[in-house]
Write an enzyme that holds these catalytic residues in place. Structure first.
Site, short mmCIF file in Angstrom:
data_model
loop_
_atom_site.label_atom_id
_atom_site.label_comp_id
_atom_site.label_asym_id
_atom_site.label_seq_id
_atom_site.Cartn_x
_atom_site.Cartn_y
_atom_site.Cartn_z
N GLY A 126 0.83 -1.21 0.00
CA GLY A 126 0.00 0.00 0.00
C GLY A 126 0.86 1.25 0.00
O GLY A 126 2.05 1.20 -0.32
N ASN A 127 0.26 2.36 0.38
CA ASN A 127 1.01 3.61 0.48
C ASN A 127 0.42 4.44 1.60
O ASN A 127 -0.52 4.02 2.29
CB ASN A 127 1.00 4.36 -0.86
CG ASN A 127 -0.40 4.65 -1.36
OD1 ASN A 127 -1.18 5.33 -0.70
ND2 ASN A 127 -0.73 4.11 -2.53
N HIS A 128 0.96 5.64 1.79
CA HIS A 128 0.62 6.45 2.96
C HIS A 128 -0.56 7.39 2.74
O HIS A 128 -0.83 8.25 3.58
CB HIS A 128 1.83 7.27 3.40
CG HIS A 128 2.99 6.45 3.87
ND1 HIS A 128 2.91 5.64 4.98
CD2 HIS A 128 4.24 6.29 3.37
CE1 HIS A 128 4.07 5.02 5.16
NE2 HIS A 128 4.89 5.40 4.19
#
Length: 401
Positions: free
Chosen positions: A211-213
């Protein structure tokens, strides 16, 4: 015109937020308004007629008949008022209002009212987001009533989320704006806007993901601002802890890029504006392990495959839609953003750089540049709510061309 001299009919229904009505009455009276209070029988479990009448300087009514056999005329009360305010408006009272279930003085007065009606809903989180409540609020808005959305915070149940009655200052400002004519124009009325928000999570095994932030804050702010402008808003969000403050926005939750793609194209043909603010994962594991991968080796190799490029597909299938993309860059920012604008057949792209302090993922602020094929506009660091307004103002300026 100000509030001074205006006749304000406040209807109190039976919710814990009824205590806030004391402050609202006080503020209206201090500004010179003439305030009359009525209440449902259940409201008397939360506040007293004595306290409300002391602040309003008028008798408070909760029944059709007085103690001495007189009739408390709902017709006269309704025709007397310049506006009617239901605060707090519980799920029960809201349902009775929109479906004509007239079994108490408040509903009878409401159904006799010829004046504008303001509704300040207040209920627990699960009740506020329930489909029936959303539908009833939409019906009330379709009737021409003015909804003052519930706010987020700690609720009486102990849950945290949307459902708290708007603060008295917010309600007062909404009424003051009505009387002074300072009402935001519904500049996107009749338009359908689709917005993607947040990250996507691509599963590695049942417990892990890539995923990412991204927090989703920018997309949620855009959705709420578009709704304020009268648009029908469809918000498709990846995993996000953001709380949607506007019950009129249609929210759809997805997890992966492929799920987001499928959901986007459920609606794409019917939208007028598409804003792709989601941070979609570029790659996903080729195979997802059915069981949790055990930590046996020093190294773990995962083969990744490219995810569908949702924005590119939207650009390829664009017919009449005005399409907005986002670019988060760390180097060659403008060049990369302009390239994306061209390659993906966008009408407009919003650039932000991780090199700008206060911009990008998780922050409450953002600093953007907007590009079209012929224009460039830069903005200072602002709250994401203000950035949403800047973006939609720019979109509207392009639609007028």
């Amino acid at each position: 015109m100000s509030i001074s001299g205006k006749k304000i009919l406040i209807a109190v229904s039976g919710g814990i937020a009824a205590y806030k009505t004391h402050f609202l009455i006080r503020d209206f009276v201090k500004k010179g308004a003439d305030v009359q209070v009525i209440m449902t029988p259940d409201a008397e479990q939360f506040v007293t007629k004595l306290s409300l009448s002391t602040l309003s300087k008028k008798p408070v009514y909760s029944d059709f008949y007085g103690d001495n056999g007189t009739w408390n005329s709902h017709v006269e009360l309704a025709l007397w008022a310049d506006i009617m305010m239901i605060a707090p408006c519980t799920a029960n009272t809201l349902s009775k209002m929109v479906h004509g279930m007239c079994d108490n003085l408040v509903i009878a007065t409401y159904m006799s009212a010829k004046c504008p009606v303001f509704i300040a809903p207040a209920m627990d989180l699960d009740m506020y987001i329930h489909p029936s409540t959303k539908k009833n609020l939409k019906l009330a808005e379709d009737f021409g009533h003015i909804i003052i959305p519930a706010e987020s915070g700690e609720l009486a149940s102990g849950l945290i989320g949307q459902g708290r009655m708007a603060e008295p200052e917010t309600i007062y400002t909404a009424v003051e704006n009505y009387f002074t004519g300072n009402i935001p124009a519904k500049s996107l009325e009749g338009k359908t806007v689709l917005i993607t928000a947040g990250p996507t999570y691509e599963a590695i095994d049942p417990v892990r993901f890539i995923g990412n932030h991204s927090s989703g804050k920018m997309g949620f702010s855009l959705a709420e601002e578009a709704s304020k402008r009268g648009a029908k808003v469809i918000l498709i969000s990846g995993p996000s802890a953001q709380v949607l403050k506007d019950s009129n926005v249609e929210l759809y939750k997805v997890t992966s890029a492929r799920e987001m793609l499928a959901k986007v194209f459920e609606f794409y043909d019917k939208i007028d504006i598409g804003i792709a603010s989601a941070a979609v994962a570029d790659y996903a594991p080729k195979e997802v392990a059915k069981e949790k991968i055990k930590k046996n080796d020093d190294n773990l190799t995962i083969e990744l495959v490219k995810n569908p490029d949702i924005l590119k597909i939207m650009g390829e299938k664009k017919t009449h839609q005005f399409l907005v993309g986002f670019a988060l860059e760390t180097q060659n920012e403008e060049e990369n953003a302009k390239g994306k604008l061209e390659k993906k057949n966008l009408d407009m792209i919003v650039l932000n750089s991780l090199r700008d302090e206060g911009a990008g993922f998780k922050n409450d602020t953002n600093k953007i540049k907007i590009f079209t094929k012929t224009e460039k506009k830069e903005f200072n660091l602002k709250s994401k709510g203000d950035v949403a307004r800047d973006i939609l103002n720019f979109v509207e300026s392009q639609l007028l061309k």
